[in-house]
Design an enzyme around this catalytic site. Structure first.
Site, PDB file in Angstrom:
ATOM      1  N   GLY A  14      26.134  67.463  12.338  1.00 19.84           N
ATOM      2  CA  GLY A  14      26.909  66.279  11.969  1.00 19.84           C
ATOM      3  C   GLY A  14      26.914  66.050  10.481  1.00 19.84           C
ATOM      4  O   GLY A  14      26.809  64.921  10.003  1.00 19.84           O
ATOM      5  N   ALA A  15      27.064  67.139   9.727  1.00 18.02           N
ATOM      6  CA  ALA A  15      26.878  67.067   8.265  1.00 18.02           C
ATOM      7  C   ALA A  15      28.178  66.883   7.496  1.00 18.02           C
ATOM      8  O   ALA A  15      28.183  66.948   6.276  1.00 18.02           O
ATOM      9  CB  ALA A  15      26.178  68.336   7.778  1.00 18.02           C
ATOM     10  N   ASN A  91      20.949  65.609  13.205  1.00 15.03           N
ATOM     11  CA  ASN A  91      21.524  64.359  12.735  1.00 15.03           C
ATOM     12  C   ASN A  91      22.709  63.887  13.583  1.00 15.03           C
ATOM     13  O   ASN A  91      22.989  62.691  13.633  1.00 15.03           O
ATOM     14  CB  ASN A  91      21.957  64.527  11.273  1.00 15.03           C
ATOM     15  CG  ASN A  91      22.821  63.383  10.797  1.00 15.03           C
ATOM     16  OD1 ASN A  91      22.335  62.291  10.520  1.00 15.03           O
ATOM     17  ND2 ASN A  91      24.138  63.604  10.731  1.00 15.03           N
ATOM     18  N   SER A 148      16.435  56.001  15.308  1.00 15.26           N
ATOM     19  CA  SER A 148      16.791  54.659  14.859  1.00 15.26           C
ATOM     20  C   SER A 148      15.715  53.699  15.315  1.00 15.26           C
ATOM     21  O   SER A 148      15.168  53.860  16.416  1.00 15.26           O
ATOM     22  CB  SER A 148      18.132  54.234  15.465  1.00 15.26           C
ATOM     23  OG  SER A 148      18.328  52.838  15.318  1.00 15.26           O
ATOM     24  N   TYR A 164      22.955  53.270  23.675  1.00 19.96           N
ATOM     25  CA  TYR A 164      22.513  53.835  22.391  1.00 19.96           C
ATOM     26  C   TYR A 164      21.017  53.659  22.168  1.00 19.96           C
ATOM     27  O   TYR A 164      20.297  54.628  21.865  1.00 19.96           O
ATOM     28  CB  TYR A 164      23.291  53.195  21.239  1.00 19.96           C
ATOM     29  CG  TYR A 164      22.822  53.656  19.884  1.00 19.96           C
ATOM     30  CD1 TYR A 164      23.159  54.919  19.408  1.00 19.96           C
ATOM     31  CD2 TYR A 164      22.026  52.846  19.079  1.00 19.96           C
ATOM     32  CE1 TYR A 164      22.727  55.361  18.171  1.00 19.96           C
ATOM     33  CE2 TYR A 164      21.579  53.276  17.838  1.00 19.96           C
ATOM     34  CZ  TYR A 164      21.931  54.533  17.388  1.00 19.96           C
ATOM     35  OH  TYR A 164      21.484  54.972  16.169  1.00 19.96           O
TER      36      TYR A 164
END
Length: 241
Positions: A14-15, A91, A148, A164
């Protein structure tokens, strides 16, 4: 093996934007060759060009973390280009739909949970296991899972998001299992919390920059060999489970 053998190689999933791009830029800035993992061909190409323009040695890797075939192909690409992997930053992640109370636990559509878990948890396992043979070739391999503090059962931060937040709790738990299994190896695995960062992911509402969010990932990606294992960290230190 097209890369210089003494250059460290990092794959960031996810860069193509946001925190992932900032992690790629930060690792590139300290001398890593960076593999930019992203699904979208155009965005991946543009991200690689931005990094190269900033002086980073970067190459693109087509990578959909929800696809076994894509992940296997990505591992082949990294092997062909670099021959090994020193750092994996997992990521890539999604929040899942948030409109109309879709993450209210009392009315939860389980398909929403499945979709979020497929990227945020199963995707991490898919990518990690595909890349582990390459990581084991490196002298000091590191895996960083971007989590997170919404996944913290102690802190209970952020809005109620019943797909999430538990996905990040499970990611933290999976991180600990990897750390336990790899305890007697050089592979060091930890989870990172970037904080509330202004990106597309948050609707650009967070007070922190992507670069600030990336800092903890870069620190965990460059831990010394006696560094912590199986922990959950942000800029301030240990995040409560």
């Amino acid at each position: 093996m097209g890369r210089v053998n003494n250059t460290k190689i990092a794959l960031v999933t996810g860069a193509n934007k946001g925190i992932g791009h900032a992690i790629a830029a930060g690792l590139g800035g300290i001398g890593f060759t960076v593999a930019v993992g992203a699904r979208d061909d155009l965005r991946r190409k543009e991200a690689v060009e931005r990094l190269r323009a900033a002086g980073v040695d970067a190459f693109g890797v087509a990578l959909d973390v929800t696809s076994d075939d894509s992940v296997a192909e990505a591992a082949s690409t990294v092997e062909r280009v670099a021959g090994r992997l020193d750092v994996l930053v997992n990521n890539a992640g999604i929040a899942g739909p948030m409109d109309g109370g879709t993450q209210d636990p009392t009315t939860l559509d389980l398909d929403v949970v499945r979709t979020v878990l497929d990227t945020n948890v199963f995707g991490v396992v898919r990518v990690t296991n595909a890349m582990l043979p390459l990581l084991r070739r490196a002298p000091s391999p590191r895996i960083v899972n971007m989590s997170s503090n919404m996944g913290s059962l102690a802190l209970r931060t952020g809005p109620v998001m019943a797909a999430y937040a538990p996905s990040k709790s499970m990611l933290n738990s999976v991180t600990v299992q990897y750390a336990r299994q790899l305890a007697d190896t050089p592979v060091i695995v930890n989870a990172a919390c970037p904080g509330y960062v202004a990106t597309d992911f948050t609707g650009h509402l967070g007070p922190r920059t992507p670069e600030q969010g990336a800092a903890i990932a870069i620190r965990l990606a460059t831990l010394p060999d006696d560094g912590p294992r199986g922990g959950f960290f942000d800029d301030e230190g240990v995040v409560p489970w």
